[in-house]
Structures are given as structure tokens and as C-alpha cells.
Design a protein around this motif. Structure first.
Motif: not given
Length: 238
Positions: A63, A67, A82, A197, A200-202, A205, A211, A213
Motif C-alpha cells: 500500500l 501511494l 498511509f 480502509l 478512507v479509500f472506498l 469514490r 474526502d 484524507v
């Protein structure tokens, strides 16, 4: 090939800063546990400053690597990191005072990171004092490493204070809760990383305008960064 050579100093500085932050974070947990009566980490060979002992294939290598390369390819610099290391084993029932001990062991990791961020901030002064004695490129490279070290330690320390088990903040909250609430709260641990996860990431989207982060970097990490500069005699960024 030319792009890779151009990225090399930034990549090396970001990797070194992140590895030091993660390694010393985990070592702090182990040493704190030992001081409070639990030798589990020592017996498992995890009381070590060797980064390889703490590597998690996904959290420490895959990961962060994605990044790093993604930011270098699109931005030409590193703005966010991260990841996580393999947790240091702790037997809370071996601690002299299990509930309070668990909180102290959990807090040791972020406290180490905040201490390292302050040490990095103090390194600005000797670097600036060497200006004129060393090539300008060397001074700028040193200052960039200091900047990335502060950033890596603040992000890691603050992220781990999120009140979600198995993050350090979750374990601190567990120690503060009455036992009737602490036990079900700790059951979140098996899902904790997946929750993080997803959030923060999915979810960003899937939900336009969400957002976390970006918000954390602009409002929390940036403020903490300015505080580190202020406390280490470098002024503030505001």
C-alpha cells in the motif's frame, strides 16, 4: 528511466522517513509493554529497531509503495502516506495493571511519533547553520527529509489515535470504558482495518465531496505541522 532518476531523492527520503516512523512506533509499544510487566514482545524477538522484524507485506510494502509511486507519477512529490506495520504482540493480562497498562502501551506508539516529529523539527537549526559550508542541494535535501519526517510521524501518530480498534486510539478508549461496554467495543477489532480502509479509500469514490484524507491533511495534520514548527523554534506556517 529519466523520471525514475528525478524521483529518486524524493522517493528515498519518503521511504526512510516512513520506515523510521513505523519501526520506532512499534518498538515503543514493545518497550512500554516490557516496562509494565509483559515480556511477550521481547520473547517473540520484536523488541528490535530492525525494520524487517516489523514489516507487514500489505501495510508496510504494497500500500505505501502504491501511494508513493502514484503521487510521484502524478504530482512529482509526496504529500500523503498511509500504512501499518505488523503489530507488536502484547499480552494485556501479563501487564501489572491490565486496563491502565493497555492504555499506556497503546499511547506509547503515537507519543513516540510526536516525539520524533519534534526531534525532526529541531534538526532544522543545524541544517540552516551549515548553509554556506555545504552545497545548497545538500541543505535542501536535508530540509526536505526533515519535512517528510515530521509529516510521516504526524500522520502515523494522529491516524493511530482514531478511536477504532485495533488502532491505538481504540485501545485507549477501551481502557476508559466500563467493562460492560469495553468488551463489545473490542469486538470491533476484527473489522477495524476494513472499516478504516472503506472509510478512507472506498467511500470517497462512492460519495461525491467526501474526502476525509484531504480534510485531515488540510485541517488536522497541517495544524499539527505548524505546531511542531512553533514548538521547535521555527515559527508557524499560519
Amino acid at each position: 528511466m529519466t523520471d525514475l532518476l528525478g524521483w529518486w531523492p524524493e522517493l528515498a527520503a519518503a521511504v526512510l522517513a516512513s520506515v523510521l516512523a513505523i519501526t520506532l512506533h512499534e518498538a515503543a509499544h514493545g518497550y512500554a509493554a516490557l516496562a509494565l510487566g509483559d515480556p511477550t514482545a521481547k520473547l517473540a524477538g520484536r523488541l528490535s529497531l530492525n525494520p524487517i522484524r516489523h514489516v507487514d507485506p500489505v501495510g508496510t510494502v504494497l500500500l505505501p509503495g502504491i501511494l508513493l509511486l502514484g503521487q510521484l507519477a502524478t504530482l512529482g512529490r509526496v504529500e500523503f502516506m498511509f500504512g501499518w506495520a505488523k503489530p507488536v504482540p502484547v499480552n494485556i493480562w501479563a501487564l501489572r495493571h491490565p486496563r491502565q497498562g493497555m492504555m499506556l502501551v497503546a499511547a506509547a506508539g503515537p507519543l513516540m511519533n510526536f516525539g520524533l516529529a519534534l526531534i525532526a523539527g529541531l534538526l532544522v537549526h543545524p541544517l540552516v547553520a551549515l548553509e554556506g559550508s555545504l552545497p545548497r542541494e545538500a541543505i535542501l535535501a536535508g530540509l526536505r527529509f526533515v519535512q517528510l519526517s515530521i509529516l510521516a510521524n504526524l500522520v502515523l501518530g494522529l491516524f493511530n489515535l482514531l478511536p477504532i480498534p485495533p488502532l491505538d486510539g481504540g485501545r485507549i478508549v477501551t481502557g476508559l470504558l466500563p467493562q460492560a461496554l469495553a468488551v463489545p467495543y473490542m469486538r470491533l477489532e476484527r473489522w477495524g482495518i476494513l472499516i478504516v480502509l472503506f472509510g478512507v479509500f472506498l467511500l470517497p469514490r462512492l460519495a461525491e465531496g467526501y474526502d476525509p484524507v484531504g480534510w485531515a491533511l488540510r485541517h488536522v495534520v497541517a495544524g499539527a505541522f505548524d505546531l511542531v514548527l512553533l514548538l521547535t523554534g521555527n515559527g508557524g506556517g499560519g
